[in-house]
Write a protein that holds these residues in place. Structure first.
Motif, PDB file in Angstrom:
ATOM      1  N   ASP A 149      47.839 -15.603  75.785  1.00  0.00           N
ATOM      2  CA  ASP A 149      48.112 -15.792  77.209  1.00  0.00           C
ATOM      3  C   ASP A 149      47.241 -14.886  78.071  1.00  0.00           C
ATOM      4  OD1 ASP A 149      50.069 -17.688  76.703  1.00  0.00           O
ATOM      5  OD2 ASP A 149      51.652 -16.188  76.558  1.00  0.00           O
ATOM      6  N   HIS A 150      46.928 -13.707  77.521  1.00  0.00           N
ATOM      7  CA  HIS A 150      46.154 -12.719  78.272  1.00  0.00           C
ATOM      8  C   HIS A 150      44.986 -12.219  77.416  1.00  0.00           C
ATOM      9  CE1 HIS A 150      49.283 -12.626  81.335  1.00  0.00           C
ATOM     10  NE2 HIS A 150      50.177 -12.507  80.374  1.00  0.00           N
ATOM     11  N   PRO A 151      43.896 -12.970  77.360  1.00  0.00           N
ATOM     12  CA  PRO A 151      42.767 -12.549  76.527  1.00  0.00           C
ATOM     13  C   PRO A 151      42.168 -11.213  76.961  1.00  0.00           C
ATOM     14  CG  PRO A 151      42.152 -14.393  77.952  1.00  0.00           C
ATOM     15  CD  PRO A 151      43.643 -14.259  78.036  1.00  0.00           C
ATOM     16  N   GLU A 152      42.416 -10.839  78.239  1.00  0.00           N
ATOM     17  CA  GLU A 152      41.887  -9.551  78.700  1.00  0.00           C
ATOM     18  C   GLU A 152      42.560  -8.379  77.983  1.00  0.00           C
ATOM     19  OE1 GLU A 152      45.252 -10.721  81.478  1.00  0.00           O
ATOM     20  OE2 GLU A 152      43.540 -11.720  80.529  1.00  0.00           O
ATOM     21  N   ASP A 153      43.681  -8.645  77.278  1.00  0.00           N
ATOM     22  CA  ASP A 153      44.311  -7.588  76.469  1.00  0.00           C
ATOM     23  C   ASP A 153      43.336  -7.038  75.443  1.00  0.00           C
ATOM     24  OD1 ASP A 153      46.656  -7.871  77.842  1.00  0.00           O
ATOM     25  OD2 ASP A 153      47.665  -9.070  76.305  1.00  0.00           O
ATOM     26  N   LEU A 154      42.426  -7.883  74.988  1.00  0.00           N
ATOM     27  CA  LEU A 154      41.426  -7.481  74.002  1.00  0.00           C
ATOM     28  C   LEU A 154      40.559  -6.350  74.543  1.00  0.00           C
ATOM     29  CD1 LEU A 154      40.793  -8.582  71.158  1.00  0.00           C
ATOM     30  CD2 LEU A 154      39.049 -10.027  72.201  1.00  0.00           C
ATOM     31  N   ILE A 155      40.115  -6.482  75.780  1.00  0.00           N
ATOM     32  CA  ILE A 155      39.274  -5.457  76.400  1.00  0.00           C
ATOM     33  C   ILE A 155      40.060  -4.171  76.597  1.00  0.00           C
ATOM     34  CG2 ILE A 155      37.912  -4.885  78.450  1.00  0.00           C
ATOM     35  CD1 ILE A 155      37.408  -7.878  78.811  1.00  0.00           C
ATOM     36  N   LYS A 156      41.319  -4.303  77.017  1.00  0.00           N
ATOM     37  CA  LYS A 156      42.144  -3.122  77.273  1.00  0.00           C
ATOM     38  C   LYS A 156      42.413  -2.326  76.008  1.00  0.00           C
ATOM     39  CE  LYS A 156      44.525  -5.231  81.228  1.00  0.00           C
ATOM     40  NZ  LYS A 156      45.837  -5.713  81.743  1.00  0.00           N
ATOM     41  N   VAL A 157      42.763  -3.015  74.928  1.00  0.00           N
ATOM     42  CA  VAL A 157      43.097  -2.292  73.701  1.00  0.00           C
ATOM     43  C   VAL A 157      41.845  -1.655  73.095  1.00  0.00           C
ATOM     44  CG1 VAL A 157      42.880  -4.224  72.071  1.00  0.00           C
ATOM     45  CG2 VAL A 157      44.484  -2.390  71.599  1.00  0.00           C
ATOM     46  N   TYR A 158      40.702  -2.322  73.224  1.00  0.00           N
ATOM     47  CA  TYR A 158      39.464  -1.728  72.709  1.00  0.00           C
ATOM     48  C   TYR A 158      39.082  -0.484  73.513  1.00  0.00           C
ATOM     49  CZ  TYR A 158      34.693  -1.117  71.113  1.00  0.00           C
ATOM     50  OH  TYR A 158      33.538  -0.578  70.604  1.00  0.00           O
ATOM     51  N   ALA A 159      39.255  -0.529  74.826  1.00  0.00           N
ATOM     52  CA  ALA A 159      38.925   0.626  75.664  1.00  0.00           C
ATOM     53  C   ALA A 159      39.792   1.826  75.306  1.00  0.00           C
ATOM     54  CB  ALA A 159      39.090   0.265  77.132  1.00  0.00           C
ATOM     55  N   ALA A 160      41.082   1.583  75.049  1.00  0.00           N
ATOM     56  CA  ALA A 160      41.974   2.675  74.663  1.00  0.00           C
ATOM     57  C   ALA A 160      41.627   3.200  73.276  1.00  0.00           C
ATOM     58  CB  ALA A 160      43.425   2.198  74.699  1.00  0.00           C
ATOM     59  N   PHE A 161      41.241   2.294  72.374  1.00  0.00           N
ATOM     60  CA  PHE A 161      40.883   2.663  71.008  1.00  0.00           C
ATOM     61  C   PHE A 161      39.629   3.521  70.971  1.00  0.00           C
ATOM     62  CE2 PHE A 161      38.132   1.403  67.386  1.00  0.00           C
ATOM     63  CZ  PHE A 161      38.886   1.863  66.317  1.00  0.00           C
ATOM     64  N   ASN A 162      38.599   3.126  71.716  1.00  0.00           N
ATOM     65  CA  ASN A 162      37.317   3.842  71.586  1.00  0.00           C
ATOM     66  C   ASN A 162      37.243   5.106  72.430  1.00  0.00           C
ATOM     67  OD1 ASN A 162      36.306   3.390  74.238  1.00  0.00           O
ATOM     68  ND2 ASN A 162      35.398   1.441  73.648  1.00  0.00           N
ATOM     69  N   GLN A 163      38.293   5.407  73.175  1.00  0.00           N
ATOM     70  CA  GLN A 163      38.266   6.603  74.005  1.00  0.00           C
ATOM     71  C   GLN A 163      38.078   7.865  73.167  1.00  0.00           C
ATOM     72  OE1 GLN A 163      41.605   6.965  76.627  1.00  0.00           O
ATOM     73  NE2 GLN A 163      40.683   8.603  77.834  1.00  0.00           N
ATOM     74  N   LYS A 164      38.548   7.824  71.925  1.00  0.00           N
ATOM     75  CA  LYS A 164      38.431   8.991  71.053  1.00  0.00           C
ATOM     76  C   LYS A 164      37.404   8.771  69.939  1.00  0.00           C
ATOM     77  CE  LYS A 164      43.146  10.612  71.907  1.00  0.00           C
ATOM     78  NZ  LYS A 164      44.453  11.000  71.299  1.00  0.00           N
ATOM     79  N   ARG A 165      36.506   7.796  70.139  1.00  0.00           N
ATOM     80  CA  ARG A 165      35.505   7.496  69.120  1.00  0.00           C
ATOM     81  C   ARG A 165      34.124   7.504  69.759  1.00  0.00           C
ATOM     82  NH1 ARG A 165      39.080   5.667  64.886  1.00  0.00           N
ATOM     83  NH2 ARG A 165      41.075   5.560  65.968  1.00  0.00           N
ATOM     84  N   ASN A 166      33.383   8.568  69.466  1.00  0.00           N
ATOM     85  CA  ASN A 166      32.051   8.715  70.042  1.00  0.00           C
ATOM     86  C   ASN A 166      31.142   7.553  69.678  1.00  0.00           C
ATOM     87  OD1 ASN A 166      32.611  11.177  71.253  1.00  0.00           O
ATOM     88  ND2 ASN A 166      31.834  12.379  69.535  1.00  0.00           N
TER      89      ASN A 166
END
Length: 372
Positions: free
Chosen positions: A132-149
């Motif tokens: 329903d909300h494909p933009e969730d993909l972008i949000k979860v990736y942004a939160a995931f990579n915040q601690k991954r250089n």
């Protein structure tokens, strides 16, 4: 010799420019594509130059054209606003001459599907096309990579789609998207009456907590019976995945030394770092031929904030002195460095234990799902 440039793409997210060295008669000798984009560093976004597709035609090799091109690019860092440069090397020793150093490995893990039996099967994921909300993909990736250089900024769902792959999203009990996995089935027709298993390829696995990761691994078991083996294409940037594995004798790891980094603006990188809450103070001297990299820097930090002062007196006493290759490894936290371990790096001189420096730059996860 003529140096030509031509723009492939130029928008708010990325600028892609082709560079070409030609003879006076216009014959192309050496080429490369230079991208300007944002990558993660210690929780911040830093403007980055990626070097791609470097090549020289055979009849023009060993004439120093790549060196001239890279020197031009490195000296234009201030003009282009770059803090760091990244590349996939064809030779680590070659790019080390320019101050690049290895900061990330790609780790491939292969195992039989039965090696995932430590989790019960779970099927309740949502395929991207049905979300329903494909933009969730972008949000979860942004939160995931915040601690991954090193991770690239992603701004479109199209960046998650790979040829013949499927993307599945995990929603927790509260209805929040906290993970996803991108898979691809590889099999072949046996020539008679059935498809034969080759592999389940896991191109990306992203999660915000253990609950999400365990459910994603459990979902992979839904491919049992269809596929016999599973390949994780890179767990170098997801060490938590390896912590969940149990059948190590059935698992094969292939480690491929990969991305190199070159610091282009020391003061900017020091300011971009995320610092501890404890108070700390260190002085770092960098010896380099690039003026925005070389210098002596006094850094004082507390409560996650810092003050960086570039000292006028180059003879000022420093806690540690480093060259550009060691600087990249230390700032990116490729290992849990301390004074004893750092002293083995080329160009490092330790005047004391520099505890406040190493506290500010701990071991961090470095990795990148894209190949640029």
């Amino acid at each position: 010799m003529i140096h030509n440039t031509f723009i492939h793409q130029d928008n708010e997210h990325i600028r892609s420019v082709g560079h070409q060295f030609c003879r006076d008669d216009g014959t192309a000798m050496t080429h490369a594509t230079i991208n300007t984009l944002k990558t993660r560093f210690a929780g911040s976004w830093v403007p980055t130059m990626t070097v791609c597709g470097v090549g020289t035609r055979p009849q023009f090799r060993r004439q120093g054209t790549v060196r001239m091109m890279l020197d031009d690019l490195l000296h234009s860092a201030r003009e282009n606003g770059w803090y760091v440069s990244l590349l996939h090397p064809f030779s680590f020793s070659y790019y080390r001459k320019f101050g690049y150093e290895r900061v990330s490995d790609t780790i491939i893990a292969d195992m039989p599907m039965t090696a995932l039996d430590f989790q019960p099967r779970y099927s309740d994921l949502v395929q991207l096309e049905e979300a329903d909300h494909p933009e969730d993909l972008i949000k979860v990736y942004a939160a995931f990579n915040q601690k991954r250089n090193l991770s690239f900024e992603r701004y479109s769902v199209s960046q998650f789609k790979k040829d013949k792959s499927c993307t599945y999203l995990y929603y927790n009990e509260a209805g929040d998207c906290t993970g996803y996995v991108i898979t691809q089935i590889e099999n072949h027709y046996d020539g008679i009456n059935r498809m034969v298993s080759d592999n389940l390829h896991v191109h990306e696995i992203v999660y915000l907590d253990r609950d999400a990761l365990m459910h994603l691994l459990a979902f992979l078991r839904m491919f049992e019976g269809e596929l016999k083996t599973v390949r994780f294409h890179d767990i170098g940037m997801t060490p938590e995945v390896d912590l969940c594995f149990r059948h190590y004798m059935d698992t094969r790891y292939d480690i491929h030394p990969d991305i190199m980094a070159r610091i282009l603006h020391t003061e900017a990188m020091l300011r971009a770092n995320t610092y501890p809450t404890e108070r700390g103070l260190f002085t770092l001297r960098v010896e380099d031929y690039l003026p925005d990299v070389a210098g002596t820097f006094r850094v004082e930090y507390e409560n996650g904030k810092c003050e960086v002062e570039r000292l006028d007196n180059e003879c000022a006493k420093a806690d540690l002195t480093v060259g550009p290759t060691a600087l990249a490894k230390l700032l990116y936290g490729t290992d849990a460095f301390n004074a004893a371990l750092a002293s083995y790096l080329d160009g490092v001189k330790m005047e004391n234990d520099a505890l406040d420096f190493f506290r500010a730059f701990p071991k961090r996860i470095n990795g990148l799902y894209e190949h640029f």
